[in-house]
Design a protein around this motif. Structure first.
Motif, mmCIF file in Angstrom:
data_model
loop_
_atom_site.group_PDB
_atom_site.id
_atom_site.type_symbol
_atom_site.label_atom_id
_atom_site.label_comp_id
_atom_site.label_asym_id
_atom_site.label_seq_id
_atom_site.Cartn_x
_atom_site.Cartn_y
_atom_site.Cartn_z
ATOM 1 N N LEU A 311 -9.491 21.080 -3.829
ATOM 2 C CA LEU A 311 -9.148 22.292 -4.331
ATOM 3 C C LEU A 311 -9.557 22.288 -5.784
ATOM 4 O O LEU A 311 -9.994 23.589 -6.070
ATOM 5 N N ALA A 312 -9.892 21.546 -6.503
ATOM 6 C CA ALA A 312 -10.868 21.380 -7.829
ATOM 7 C C ALA A 312 -12.103 21.947 -7.596
ATOM 8 O O ALA A 312 -12.475 22.861 -8.560
ATOM 9 N N SER A 313 -12.884 21.700 -6.675
ATOM 10 C CA SER A 313 -14.204 22.105 -6.335
ATOM 11 C C SER A 313 -14.021 23.781 -6.016
ATOM 12 O O SER A 313 -14.832 24.711 -6.259
ATOM 13 N N TRP A 314 -13.173 24.076 -5.261
ATOM 14 C CA TRP A 314 -12.743 25.451 -4.828
ATOM 15 C C TRP A 314 -12.660 26.354 -6.057
ATOM 16 O O TRP A 314 -12.946 27.425 -6.398
ATOM 17 N N LEU A 315 -11.545 25.828 -7.120
ATOM 18 C CA LEU A 315 -11.262 26.680 -8.185
ATOM 19 C C LEU A 315 -12.596 26.675 -9.163
ATOM 20 O O LEU A 315 -12.611 27.639 -9.810
ATOM 21 N N ARG A 324 -11.680 17.207 -14.834
ATOM 22 C CA ARG A 324 -11.894 16.250 -13.597
ATOM 23 C C ARG A 324 -10.608 15.361 -13.688
ATOM 24 O O ARG A 324 -10.199 14.918 -14.754
ATOM 25 N N THR A 325 -9.782 15.709 -12.529
ATOM 26 C CA THR A 325 -8.371 15.059 -12.408
ATOM 27 C C THR A 325 -8.530 13.771 -11.666
ATOM 28 O O THR A 325 -9.375 13.728 -10.595
ATOM 29 N N VAL A 330 -4.082 19.735 -10.463
ATOM 30 C CA VAL A 330 -5.245 20.368 -10.834
ATOM 31 C C VAL A 330 -4.981 21.331 -12.102
ATOM 32 O O VAL A 330 -4.122 22.240 -11.735
ATOM 33 N N LEU A 331 -5.472 21.294 -13.047
ATOM 34 C CA LEU A 331 -5.489 22.273 -14.352
ATOM 35 C C LEU A 331 -6.479 22.892 -14.219
ATOM 36 O O LEU A 331 -7.645 22.926 -13.922
#
Length: 383
Positions: A311-315, A324-325, A330-331
């Motif tokens: 999800l972080a990579s998609w955002l 980096r969480t 994810v922020l």
């Protein structure tokens, strides 16, 4: 006639002596709304397994037979079970005398501040950290001072060291991984902070005390492989306290069981301020039963970490800034009007959180279906 008497009685009601500093305070709490994807409070999206539920049910039923008696005031069996879990998760062994528990990490923090904060004392923290920290400190009648974080939302060690020197805090509250940014400090950074904190506390009887460094590891089990726990530093730094919880990794937010690992002297100080019998017999029984399922819970976290990173990579691919969480959220952002985005997502059945730096939003990792609902809704509202 009756209505007039009731109004007269209300008009004559005495003024209650609310503490002056609470006059403008509103009760804390994230929105609780019945929506399809509730991704705003960092819960584990999976309920306890049938096996865990069965074991908890049996344990609670047995405990209920003795509810006419007070529970074990020192909850020794639970502390042993927690020590076993910590050993399984971290590879580090601690005796019962170094384990403590309470009703959620909220009460853990309240007890720590009850022992080490208080009127005339200062508690140090960082900006963009857990929004309950100021509430804990206010309840302890203490002053809360924040130091800035770096532009990437990691801890600014130099600013923190300066803060320790300048305000002589009795307690430092350091969430690691941090909520809401998800960022985590390295072991080397924690050592720097702990070394500085040896003699930065208030002066008592003409002697400089240590600052008690509370490393809040509520999301520790979600950290990536290779990211160390502060537990490894406890032997060298007796003024360190590591706080954890069963709410996130165990999917037991409804149980309200937080715990800490610290030097025996810290536990002894907490016992000076704890209320007697603060953990019910039912809570103790349920927690011990749940801890028996540590293996299955820890296996589950690997899937959540993988989807978090996806999800972080998609955002990031959509052009958002994403710290980096190391947690289960994810922020992301910034948005010119984050409240509008929040509201538009809510209209589509997706509840996230307005929190952290200006313009940013935080989304918890849910089930795969909830994650997909969030992605689809975000694309719709940002077209």
């Amino acid at each position: 006639m009756g209505a007039r008497k009731e109004r007269a009685s209300m008009e004559q009601s005495p003024l209650l002596p609310l503490r002056e500093e609470l006059a403008q305070v509103t009760p804390y709490g994230a929105p609780q709304l019945d929506v399809a994807a509730r991704l705003n409070v960092n819960e584990n999206p999976y309920p306890p397994s049938p096996g865990m539920i069965a074991d908890i049910t049996q344990a609670v039923a047995r405990a209920a037979e003795g509810l006419n008696r007070y529970p074990d005031r020192d909850f020794t069996a639970l502390r042993k079970a927690l020590a076993g879990y910590v050993r399984r998760e971290s590879g580090l062994s601690f005796p019962v005398e170094q384990i403590w528990a309470a009703n959620g990490s909220n009460e853990v923090m309240a007890q720590l501040l009850g022992a080490y904060a208080g009127p005339g004392r200062t508690v140090l923290g960082t900006e963009y950290s857990y929004s309950m920290y100021p509430e804990y400190v206010r309840g302890a009648h203490s002053r809360y001072v924040r130091v800035p974080r770096r532009s990437d939302y990691n801890v600014d060690v130099d600013a923190l060291l300066q803060g320790l020197r300048e305000v002589s805090p009795s307690v430092l509250l350091l969430a690691n991984p941090n909520n809401p940014t998800g960022t985590a400090s390295s072991e080397a950074e924690l050592i720097q902070i702990l070394q500085q904190a040896r003699e930065t506390g208030p002066v008592i009887d003409d002697r400089r005390t240590a600052t008690v460094v509370v490393v809040d590891e509520a999301y520790a089990e979600f950290r990536s492989p290779g990211q160390p726990s502060a537990l490894a530093l406890l032997e060298k730094f007796p003024h360190l306290v590591v706080s954890r919880t069963m709410s996130k990794s165990f999917g037991m937010a409804g149980l309200r069981l937080g715990y800490l690992v610290a030097a025996p002297e810290v536990i002894a100080d907490i016992m000076r301020v704890r209320l007697p019998y603060h953990l019910s017999a039912l809570t103790q029984a349920a927690a011990i039963a749940a801890l028996g399922h540590a293996e299955e819970q820890l296996r589950q976290l690997a899937e959540l970490r993988e989807r978090r990173d996806n999800l972080a990579s998609w955002l990031e691919s959509k052009g958002y800034t994403v710290p980096r969480t190391q947690a289960n959220f994810v922020l992301f952002g910034p948005f010119p009007d984050r409240h509008q985005i929040f509201s538009d997502l809510l209209d589509r059945g997706v509840l996230i959180r307005e929190v952290g730096p200006e313009g940013f939003l935080r989304v918890s990792i849910g089930t795969s279906q909830e994650d997909q609902a969030f992605r689809q809704a975000l694309e719709e509202v940002t077209r």
